[in-house]
Design an enzyme around this catalytic site. Structure first.
Site, PDB file in Angstrom:
ATOM      1  N   LEU A 316       0.818  -1.213   0.000  1.00 21.01           N
ATOM      2  CA  LEU A 316       0.000   0.000   0.000  1.00 21.01           C
ATOM      3  C   LEU A 316       0.852   1.264   0.000  1.00 21.01           C
ATOM      4  O   LEU A 316       0.459   2.286  -0.563  1.00 21.01           O
ATOM      5  CB  LEU A 316      -0.949   0.000   1.200  1.00 21.01           C
ATOM      6  CG  LEU A 316      -2.161  -0.922   1.047  1.00 21.01           C
ATOM      7  CD1 LEU A 316      -2.981  -0.954   2.325  1.00 21.01           C
ATOM      8  CD2 LEU A 316      -3.030  -0.464  -0.125  1.00 21.01           C
ATOM      9  N   TYR A 317       2.005   1.206   0.617  1.00 16.67           N
ATOM     10  CA  TYR A 317       2.924   2.344   0.557  1.00 16.67           C
ATOM     11  C   TYR A 317       3.369   2.563  -0.886  1.00 16.67           C
ATOM     12  O   TYR A 317       3.381   3.692  -1.388  1.00 16.67           O
ATOM     13  CB  TYR A 317       4.134   2.088   1.456  1.00 16.67           C
ATOM     14  CG  TYR A 317       5.097   3.248   1.532  1.00 16.67           C
ATOM     15  CD1 TYR A 317       4.801   4.366   2.308  1.00 16.67           C
ATOM     16  CD2 TYR A 317       6.301   3.226   0.831  1.00 16.67           C
ATOM     17  CE1 TYR A 317       5.684   5.433   2.383  1.00 16.67           C
ATOM     18  CE2 TYR A 317       7.188   4.284   0.894  1.00 16.67           C
ATOM     19  CZ  TYR A 317       6.877   5.388   1.678  1.00 16.67           C
ATOM     20  OH  TYR A 317       7.754   6.446   1.735  1.00 16.67           O
ATOM     21  N   GLU A 318       3.707   1.469  -1.569  1.00 13.42           N
ATOM     22  CA  GLU A 318       4.126   1.570  -2.969  1.00 13.42           C
ATOM     23  C   GLU A 318       3.004   2.117  -3.841  1.00 13.42           C
ATOM     24  O   GLU A 318       3.208   3.039  -4.644  1.00 13.42           O
ATOM     25  CB  GLU A 318       4.549   0.194  -3.484  1.00 13.42           C
ATOM     26  CG  GLU A 318       5.772  -0.391  -2.800  1.00 13.42           C
ATOM     27  CD  GLU A 318       5.950  -1.863  -3.139  1.00 13.42           C
ATOM     28  OE1 GLU A 318       5.401  -2.298  -4.175  1.00 13.42           O
ATOM     29  OE2 GLU A 318       6.614  -2.582  -2.371  1.00 13.42           O
ATOM     30  N   LYS A 321       2.217   5.867  -3.075  1.00 16.02           N
ATOM     31  CA  LYS A 321       3.306   6.749  -3.481  1.00 16.02           C
ATOM     32  C   LYS A 321       3.442   6.803  -5.002  1.00 16.02           C
ATOM     33  O   LYS A 321       3.769   7.846  -5.572  1.00 16.02           O
ATOM     34  CB  LYS A 321       4.623   6.289  -2.844  1.00 16.02           C
ATOM     35  CG  LYS A 321       4.766   6.657  -1.375  1.00 16.02           C
ATOM     36  CD  LYS A 321       4.892   8.167  -1.205  1.00 16.02           C
ATOM     37  CE  LYS A 321       5.235   8.556   0.220  1.00 16.02           C
ATOM     38  NZ  LYS A 321       5.454  10.014   0.379  1.00 16.02           N
TER      39      LYS A 321
END
Length: 430
Positions: A316-318, A321
């Site tokens: 989810l960070y990837e 971002k």
């Protein structure tokens, strides 16, 4: 025959670059050598902030006292390079005449301006023409907004006349001295390091934090010194509008990392904080850019992370971002001010306790690259990123240019989420 032409062309291109370097170093010397500064100061007396001339008489004097001597130095050293070319490459040396001809155009233009020929200014003094700025400061070629900063932002920076190479090498392509710089995520490890290094460069720093605490950073003696701190919350970005009016550079650095969580709440929070909150701040700051000075001096730096192009072991960070990175690329096509991306590899922080790099070292590199006017600032230990990101950015930007268009008669309306769920598991917010 072909090799001979290539060699002559190389001498020609090299001679033009050579005289431009001579021009810029002469300009630099004029600010530090009193004998030259007495002549060069006339150039700085001429223009008002709107680039209109104070006096036609002063303008003409400035040409004879600054531009003509500068062009003569360029001409002499272009002839020296021609002699060098003749010595080492007698069959192709004629290509070096390009530098001489190029320099003569500057010399004749300066003489024409000094003689009061009206059309000369319009044709040969393009970086000093008055009128609204239509573009942001250029990256490699000096345009009006770029050169305006030399006159009215910091006279000890932005020395480039046509090319910005010398400024990039010397770190004078962006002056941070006296700039008001606000940093989101200021309570985090990288945020505090950025505040410290920016203040070392003479910036007036402002900490934007979601935590209700005053932020302090060490001064030159190692003693903690409080920083102006403004508390804000995700979803209430509009409350920062008044403060952003007074900010020169906004660094969007906040974010969360839910690591391996993939619940609906984690998805919502990741996109809300990492993507949409950053985008709302970006648009809010764009709305503060109204004047020529704003176009020339205001900037946004967005920490989109190395996750734009490489795995971060946090899906989810990837995803969030990468979405932010693509949206910044899209908006940068029509941005009213300079937009820089921060493509950062794994550094040790609250978001990433197993990071490899030091946040302080990363912040130092960010500032060092920014003052060299690097628009995509890459700081990482992964060599693949230095290849993968420029290719990805070029391809995505080209795609956006081809299949999207700017609509001038519409005002973008961004959702303003007043409610932000904090019920995410295994997440860290800064």
């Amino acid at each position: 025959m072909i090799n001979s032409l290539i060699s002559a062309a190389a001498w020609g291109l090299g001679s033009v670059i050579w005289v431009e370097l001579v021009r810029d170093f002469y300009h630099l010397a004029s600010h530090y050598w009193p004998s030259l500064y007495r002549l060069h100061v006339w150039h700085h007396r001429v223009f008002r902030p709107d680039l209109s001339v104070i006096s036609e008489k002063v303008y003409r004097k400035s040409q004879w006292r600054n531009d003509v001597p500068e062009s003569l130095v360029m001409l002499v050293l272009s002839l020296w390079l021609l002699a060098v070319a003749y010595t080492f490459s007698p069959e192709q040396y004629w290509g070096a005449f390009a530098g001489c001809v190029y320099t003569l155009s500057f010399l004749l233009g300066a003489i024409a301006r000094g003689s009061g020929i009206k059309w000369a200014e319009q044709l040969t003094d393009l970086t000093h023409l008055p009128g609204p700025f239509l573009t942001v400061p250029a990256n490699w070629l000096v345009n009006r907004p770029y050169h305006w900063r030399h006159h009215f932002d910091n006279q000890n920076a932005y020395y480039g006349g046509t090319l910005t190479i010398v400024d990039k090498l010397m770190g004078t392509a962006l002056s941070l001295k006296g700039k008001s710089i606000a940093v989101t995520g200021a309570s985090g490890t990288l945020g505090q390091s950025l505040l410290r290094h920016l203040r070392t460069r003479g910036a007036k720093v402002i900490a934007l934090s979601s935590k209700h605490q005053e932020i302090s950073i060490p001064d030159a003696k190692g003693e903690l010194e409080p920083v102006k701190t403004i508390t804000w919350q995700v979803g209430k970005e509009s409350e920062l509008a008044a403060q952003l009016e007074k900010v020169d550079i906004l660094i969007i650095n906040h974010g969360i990392n839910v690591h391996g969580d993939r619940t609906a709440v984690a998805i919502s929070n990741s996109y809300e904080v990492n993507t949409f909150s950053s985008l709302r701040l970006l648009e809010l700051f764009f709305n503060t850019v109204r004047t020529n000075q704003d176009i020339a001096c205001k900037e946004v730096w967005v920490n989109t992370s190395e996750a734009e192009v490489t795995p971060a072991l946090s899906p989810l960070y990837e995803l969030s971002k990468r979405a932010l990175g693509d949206l910044v690329t899209l908006r940068r096509l029509d941005a009213p001010c300079v937009v820089r991306k921060l493509i950062l590899g794994p550094f040790k922080s609250n978001l990433n306790p197993i990071g490899v790099m030091s946040a302080d070292w990363v912040a130092k590199q960010i500032v060092n690259l920014a003052i060299r006017d690097v628009r995509n600032i890459i700081v990482t230990i992964n060599p693949l990123t230095f290849f993968a990101f420029p290719v990805k950015e070029f391809m995505v930007a080209t795609y956006f240019k081809l299949f999207s268009r700017r609509t001038f008669n519409s005002t973008p309306v961004l959702p303003n989420f007043e409610r932000f769920s904090k019920e995410t598991s295994n997440s860290t917010k800064i």
